[in-house]
Design an enzyme around this catalytic site. Structure first.
Site, short mmCIF file in Angstrom:
data_model
loop_
_atom_site.label_atom_id
_atom_site.label_comp_id
_atom_site.label_asym_id
_atom_site.label_seq_id
_atom_site.Cartn_x
_atom_site.Cartn_y
_atom_site.Cartn_z
N LYS A 1 15.48 4.49 7.66
CA LYS A 1 15.80 3.11 7.26
C LYS A 1 17.30 2.84 7.19
O LYS A 1 18.09 3.75 6.90
CB LYS A 1 15.18 2.80 5.89
CG LYS A 1 13.76 3.28 5.74
CD LYS A 1 13.10 2.87 4.43
CE LYS A 1 11.78 3.60 4.27
NZ LYS A 1 11.87 4.93 3.68
N ASP B 1 8.30 9.96 6.17
CA ASP B 1 9.11 8.79 5.84
C ASP B 1 10.39 9.22 5.14
O ASP B 1 10.35 9.83 4.07
CB ASP B 1 8.31 7.87 4.91
CG ASP B 1 9.07 6.60 4.58
OD1 ASP B 1 8.98 5.64 5.37
OD2 ASP B 1 9.78 6.56 3.55
N HIS C 1 15.88 -1.50 5.06
CA HIS C 1 15.39 -0.99 3.76
C HIS C 1 15.18 -2.11 2.73
O HIS C 1 14.26 -2.05 1.90
CB HIS C 1 16.41 0.02 3.23
CG HIS C 1 15.83 1.08 2.35
ND1 HIS C 1 16.23 2.38 2.39
CD2 HIS C 1 14.85 1.05 1.42
CE1 HIS C 1 15.55 3.09 1.52
NE2 HIS C 1 14.71 2.30 0.91
N1 LIG Z 1 11.22 1.32 1.20
C1 LIG Z 1 11.49 1.50 -0.07
O1 LIG Z 1 12.25 0.75 -0.70
C2 LIG Z 1 10.85 2.65 -0.79
C3 LIG Z 1 10.90 2.73 -2.18
C4 LIG Z 1 10.27 3.79 -2.82
C5 LIG Z 1 9.61 4.74 -2.05
N2 LIG Z 1 9.60 4.69 -0.69
C6 LIG Z 1 8.93 5.72 0.14
O2 LIG Z 1 7.61 5.91 -0.34
C7 LIG Z 1 7.43 7.26 -0.72
C8 LIG Z 1 6.45 7.37 -1.89
O3 LIG Z 1 6.89 6.65 -3.01
P1 LIG Z 1 7.58 7.33 -4.30
O4 LIG Z 1 8.19 8.61 -3.94
O5 LIG Z 1 8.44 6.27 -4.89
O6 LIG Z 1 6.40 7.52 -5.32
P2 LIG Z 1 4.88 8.03 -5.31
O7 LIG Z 1 4.50 8.62 -4.01
O8 LIG Z 1 4.08 6.91 -5.87
O9 LIG Z 1 4.93 9.15 -6.43
C9 LIG Z 1 5.68 10.32 -6.30
C10 LIG Z 1 5.65 11.03 -7.64
O10 LIG Z 1 4.33 11.41 -7.98
C11 LIG Z 1 4.24 12.84 -8.13
N3 LIG Z 1 2.97 13.23 -7.51
C12 LIG Z 1 2.69 13.37 -6.19
N4 LIG Z 1 1.41 13.68 -6.00
C13 LIG Z 1 0.85 13.77 -7.21
C14 LIG Z 1 -0.47 14.08 -7.65
N5 LIG Z 1 -1.44 14.35 -6.79
N6 LIG Z 1 -0.70 14.09 -8.99
C15 LIG Z 1 0.29 13.82 -9.87
N7 LIG Z 1 1.57 13.51 -9.51
C16 LIG Z 1 1.83 13.48 -8.18
C17 LIG Z 1 5.45 13.40 -7.41
O11 LIG Z 1 5.90 14.58 -7.99
P3 LIG Z 1 5.95 15.99 -7.19
O12 LIG Z 1 6.88 15.81 -6.01
O13 LIG Z 1 6.49 16.94 -8.20
O14 LIG Z 1 4.55 16.28 -6.78
C18 LIG Z 1 6.48 12.29 -7.63
O15 LIG Z 1 7.08 12.41 -8.91
C19 LIG Z 1 8.85 7.71 -1.07
O16 LIG Z 1 8.98 9.09 -1.18
C20 LIG Z 1 9.61 7.09 0.07
O17 LIG Z 1 9.43 7.83 1.25
C21 LIG Z 1 10.19 3.64 -0.05
#
Ligand SMILES: NC(=O)c1ccc[n+]([C@@H]2O[C@H](COP(=O)([O-])OP(=O)(O)OC[C@H]3O[C@@H](n4cnc5c(N)ncnc54)[C@H](OP(=O)(O)O)[C@@H]3O)[C@@H](O)[C@H]2O)c1
Length: 275
Positions: A79, A49, A112
């Protein structure tokens, strides 16, 4: 439910998307993003993604091209960013993303954010690129029930997916049920609450009972609901840890315990008041 890392969800246009994928927000363009995807591919991830807003589409595309997988075995989402709304702008933005990714087609292209006053024209552009076969499915992100009702009342092609913040601390049951009844697949972003609730005591207790990490419980909570989930990590151990969620399931009574963690907590933007 018997799921594995290759399990897919069938969209309303019969296209299948892997239920589990890698998020890449804040995975830096270049080595960091490329390495993350390569590690994820080795761990079995098939779905990636990205977004023009993440400024890493080139790296995501490169890692996909460099992989030993056939393109058809992998799935790439990108997006349309807020400043690119409008019919012509959206077409241009789509082509830019495709060029940056440098892959034949995009699997899933999403709006998005439901930008006020402009999203209707943008959707027409998404319908056009879909009809032309440049992407296999189109959908939206951060749409509330109100935004979806509006879109369903005026669209020619229905959205296949709504990607929203979704985790037990933001248990959007009404939105999930609305999507289900309209044959729109819910996709969970920030499933790990960006790390902000991983130390929650009640979540920790459940994780301990299952001998899993809190992150694994949060990912599995989505999978149990047939919700696509895309945890982000750029760290090898955590990318692998997050993929080890297919050899256990969460009992219904423990799903209820997790659901009860809801506190309407958002770690990202709130689209509720976007008219
Ligand atoms: N459509 C939208 O508006 C929107 C908004 C937000 C996100 N997204 C998408 O959704 C994806 C995921 O959401 P997100 O990046 O916001 O947050 P998330 O996946 O909830 O959390 C990511 C964070 O958690 C850490 N992490 C990952 N695995 C872990 C584990 N097993 N234990 C502890 N910490 C861990 C990562 O650090 P490290 O990298 O250092 O492991 C990073 O800081 C995004 O990357 C993006 O592709 C879309």
């Amino acid at each position: 439910m018997s799921l594995n890392i290759n399990s897919t969800v069938k969209l309303n246009n019969d296209v299948e998307i892997p239920i589990f994928g890698l998020g890449t927000y804040l995975a830096e363009q270049g080595k960091q993003a490329e390495d993350a995807i390569q590690i994820a591919l080795e761990a079995g991830y098939k779905h990636f993604d990205t977004a023009s807003f993440y400024f890493n589409e080139e790296s995501v595309g490169k890692a996909i091209r460099d992989s030993s997988y056939d393109r058809k075995e992998l799935s790439v989402t990108t997006k349309l960013w807020n400043s690119d709304h409008g019919y012509e702008n959206a077409l241009t933005a789509f082509n830019k993303s495709l060029k940056k990714l440098n892959i034949e087609y995009i699997d899933l292209y999403l709006i998005h954010w439901p930008v006020e006053g402009r999203r209707k024209e943008s959707w027409k552009a998404l319908e056009k690129v879909y009809k032309e076969g440049q992407c296999r499915a189109i959908g939206v992100s951060n749409y509330t029930i109100m935004h979806l009702e509006e879109l369903l009342s005026e669209c020619e092609i229905k959205p296949t997916v709504n990607q929203v913040e979704y985790h037990p601390f933001l248990y959007q049951k009404d939105l999930r049920d609305y999507c289900k009844s309209n044959n729109i697949i819910l996709e969970s972003y920030s499933p790990l609450t960006k790390g902000q609730r991983l130390h929650d005591e009640k979540l920790g207790k459940i994780a301990k009972e299952y001998n899993r990490s809190p992150a694994q419980i949060l990912i599995r909570w989505n999978l149990e609901q047939n919700v696509i989930v895309i945890p982000k990590s750029s760290n090898k151990n955590r990318i692998i840890e997050n993929s080890k969620v297919f050899d256990f399931s969460i009992k219904p009574e423990d799903m209820e315990r997790l659901n009860s963690l809801n506190e309407n907590y958002r770690c990202t933007w709130d689209p509720t008041n976007i008219p």
